[in-house]
Scaffold this active site. Structure first.
Site, mmCIF file in Angstrom:
data_model
loop_
_atom_site.group_PDB
_atom_site.id
_atom_site.type_symbol
_atom_site.label_atom_id
_atom_site.label_comp_id
_atom_site.label_asym_id
_atom_site.label_seq_id
_atom_site.Cartn_x
_atom_site.Cartn_y
_atom_site.Cartn_z
ATOM 1 N N TYR A 1 0.741 -1.241 0.066
ATOM 2 C CA TYR A 1 -0.262 -0.072 -0.181
ATOM 3 C C TYR A 1 0.975 1.112 -0.152
ATOM 4 O O TYR A 1 0.627 2.265 -0.878
ATOM 5 C CB TYR A 1 -0.870 0.124 1.357
ATOM 6 C CG TYR A 1 -1.573 1.401 1.382
ATOM 7 C CD1 TYR A 1 -2.556 1.669 0.440
ATOM 8 C CD2 TYR A 1 -1.366 2.066 2.574
ATOM 9 C CE1 TYR A 1 -3.206 2.901 0.499
ATOM 10 C CE2 TYR A 1 -2.151 3.186 2.578
ATOM 11 C CZ TYR A 1 -2.850 3.681 1.472
ATOM 12 O OH TYR A 1 -3.630 5.083 1.703
ATOM 13 N N ARG B 1 1.240 6.793 -7.002
ATOM 14 C CA ARG B 1 0.061 7.489 -7.242
ATOM 15 C C ARG B 1 0.507 8.920 -7.026
ATOM 16 O O ARG B 1 0.104 9.969 -7.878
ATOM 17 C CB ARG B 1 -0.837 7.020 -6.111
ATOM 18 C CG ARG B 1 -2.260 8.195 -6.100
ATOM 19 C CD ARG B 1 -3.425 7.573 -5.302
ATOM 20 N NE ARG B 1 -3.109 7.445 -4.068
ATOM 21 C CZ ARG B 1 -3.984 7.195 -3.114
ATOM 22 N NH1 ARG B 1 -5.313 7.018 -3.331
ATOM 23 N NH2 ARG B 1 -3.734 6.906 -1.898
ATOM 24 N N TYR C 1 -0.603 12.764 6.739
ATOM 25 C CA TYR C 1 -0.068 11.807 7.570
ATOM 26 C C TYR C 1 1.366 11.963 7.838
ATOM 27 O O TYR C 1 2.039 12.056 7.146
ATOM 28 C CB TYR C 1 -0.412 10.337 7.092
ATOM 29 C CG TYR C 1 -2.018 9.758 7.207
ATOM 30 C CD1 TYR C 1 -2.804 10.388 7.943
ATOM 31 C CD2 TYR C 1 -2.327 8.716 6.394
ATOM 32 C CE1 TYR C 1 -4.197 9.924 7.937
ATOM 33 C CE2 TYR C 1 -3.523 8.219 6.475
ATOM 34 C CZ TYR C 1 -4.112 8.681 7.422
ATOM 35 O OH TYR C 1 -5.778 8.320 7.367
ATOM 36 N N ARG D 1 -10.938 13.402 2.334
ATOM 37 C CA ARG D 1 -12.098 12.653 2.867
ATOM 38 C C ARG D 1 -13.577 12.521 2.440
ATOM 39 O O ARG D 1 -14.223 11.391 2.425
ATOM 40 C CB ARG D 1 -12.457 13.176 4.529
ATOM 41 C CG ARG D 1 -10.941 12.991 5.223
ATOM 42 C CD ARG D 1 -10.321 11.682 5.845
ATOM 43 N NE ARG D 1 -9.374 11.631 6.283
ATOM 44 C CZ ARG D 1 -8.541 10.702 6.346
ATOM 45 N NH1 ARG D 1 -8.837 9.495 5.892
ATOM 46 N NH2 ARG D 1 -7.386 10.687 7.282
ATOM 47 N N GLU E 1 -13.716 -1.079 6.623
ATOM 48 C CA GLU E 1 -13.847 0.271 5.891
ATOM 49 C C GLU E 1 -15.099 0.390 5.401
ATOM 50 O O GLU E 1 -15.531 -0.444 4.629
ATOM 51 C CB GLU E 1 -12.442 0.282 5.028
ATOM 52 C CG GLU E 1 -12.503 1.612 4.409
ATOM 53 C CD GLU E 1 -11.066 1.858 3.497
ATOM 54 O OE1 GLU E 1 -9.905 1.543 4.181
ATOM 55 O OE2 GLU E 1 -11.194 2.155 2.247
HETATM 56 C C1 3EB Z 1 -7.526 5.829 5.889
HETATM 57 O O1 3EB Z 1 -8.255 6.722 6.452
HETATM 58 C C2 3EB Z 1 -7.719 4.498 5.534
HETATM 59 O O2 3EB Z 1 -5.194 5.487 -0.155
HETATM 60 O O3 3EB Z 1 -6.822 6.201 -1.454
HETATM 61 C C3 3EB Z 1 -9.302 5.353 3.076
HETATM 62 C C4 3EB Z 1 -9.546 5.909 1.728
HETATM 63 C C5 3EB Z 1 -7.785 4.760 3.088
HETATM 64 C C6 3EB Z 1 -8.576 6.339 0.730
HETATM 65 C C7 3EB Z 1 -6.469 5.769 -0.184
HETATM 66 C C8 3EB Z 1 -6.986 4.817 1.848
HETATM 67 C C9 3EB Z 1 -7.304 5.496 0.651
HETATM 68 O O4 3EB Z 1 -6.298 6.220 5.633
HETATM 69 C C10 3EB Z 1 -7.492 4.200 4.178
#
Ligand code: 3EB
Length: 355
Positions: free
Chosen positions: A157, A164, A217, A230, A348
């Site tokens: 990932y 990406r 992050y 989000r 999820e």
């Molecule tokens: C998170 O909140 C959980 O990499 O496109 C959620 C939605 C998550 C999209 C992405 C990853 C992605 O980090 C994982």
């Protein structure tokens, strides 16, 4: 939604630009009129009509898989460009891309595949004149597997995020503020599979004040941040809106919470979704969306957790089971088995709303 109901009747009001979605347990693509995209999720990817297939079994009884169909009113034009299949109206573009990971010796290159897939997506958008990415779905195998890369060991990932983000940065699309809503889930196998919706008009991106934005992050989650918002809201001149809520997990701040407790993780994910809905409404200046009236796509890591996760979603959202329906037949939710992009996350949930 399940195959026995008529999902479109659950959402008679289409959203912005007449966009709507249905999820069905049966595999027949109903009619090509107004079809923007058809995505088949199943353990056996042998569908002949879908635009793209995802190796992800349905967890609801009596379903061979889940066929997700995006539809609009009016004329749809179809085309291909490189590895991309696309369909578009004068305002909306659907793109589907499957790419086998390049091999370096025995090692698969998910970063390279991600970069290629997003470059191909951005190329279609440029060629067809759609400036704004609204929503991206990212599916690939072994998402939590660690791989040796450039002298280090990284989870696939995290490698995906490197590719990406590199593609975003090579384009004029923002990988941070204004990034599309998205999800990233692990399949049982097959190529990197992405699909996306893009528009000529700019969506409004939505963040969650309970969570650190994913594009911010800290480095401990990987050398390059995930490129997504989000949520996103697409609106049209006629007052129609569509809310896309990204894959949402049991993360508060940037930390996974309720490790080992699938019910608490589901509840926390739903609290996050309720918060994103509230932020979307705040941006729109009125209570346009309600978490009780969204279409949910739920991913569980462990098949055995599917019933308790589905029950928790129904309990928290008080889902209307509909006339004569038994529990287990809630029409506004599909449940799929997939790996979630942190090893400790068991569930999820993503959602889409039309108003
Ligand atoms: C998170 O909140 C959980 O990499 O496109 C959620 C939605 C998550 C999209 C992405 C990853 C992605 O980090 C994982």
């Amino acid at each position: 939604m399940n195959g026995k109901s008529a999902p479109s009747s659950r959402h008679p009001a289409a959203g912005a630009l007449s966009l709507r979605v249905s999820f069905e347990g049966m595999s027949a693509v109903k009619a090509s009129a107004g079809l923007l995209g058809a995505v088949w999720h199943a353990d056996v990817t042998d569908h002949t009509e879908a635009d793209i297939q995802v190796a992800m079994p349905s967890m609801l009884a009596d379903q061979a898989g889940v066929l997700e169909q995006w539809r609009v009113d009016g004329d749809v034009r179809e085309g291909r460009l490189g590895p991309a299949l696309f369909r578009c109206t004068d305002k909306l573009l659907f793109v589907a891309i499957s790419i086998d990971e390049p091999l370096t010796g025995q090692t698969r290159d998910i970063a390279g595949a991600a970069q290629q897939a997003y470059a191909a997506l951005f190329e279609v958008m440029a060629a067809e004149g759609f400036a704004h990415l609204v929503r991206c779905w990212n599916y690939f195998a072994d998402i939590n597997q660690e791989q040796v890369d450039q002298g280090g060991v990284l989870e696939r990932y995290r490698l995906f995020n490197i590719g990406r983000q590199a593609a975003f940065e090579a384009s004029e699309h923002s990988a941070e503020v204004g990034a599309p809503a998205a999800c990233a889930l692990g399949t049982h196998g097959g190529p990197l599979t992405i699909y996306a919706l893009a528009a000529r008009s700019e969506p409004r991106s939505v963040e969650n004040p309970r969570q650190v934005s994913a594009y911010r992050y800290p480095r401990r989650y990987g050398p390059k941040s995930p490129s997504f918002s989000r949520g996103s809201v697409l609106s049209d001149a006629a007052g129609g809106h569509v809310l896309f809520i990204s894959g949402t997990a049991s993360i508060v701040g940037h930390e996974s919470v309720h490790v080992g407790d699938v019910v608490a993780q589901t509840e926390e994910s739903l609290r996050n979704i309720v918060t994103v809905v509230a932020q979307a409404n705040l941006g729109l200046g009125s209570e346009v969306f309600s978490s009780h009236k969204l279409c949910y796509k739920v991913f569980v890591r462990n098949p055995a957790d599917a019933p308790v996760v589905a029950d928790t979603v129904r309990r928290v959202l008080g889902m209307d089971m509909g006339e004569g329906k038994e529990s287990g037949e809630a029409t506004d939710m599909v449940v799929l088995q997939a790996d979630v992009c942190r090893a400790e996350l068991l569930v999820e949930i993503e959602a889409v709303g039309f108003a």
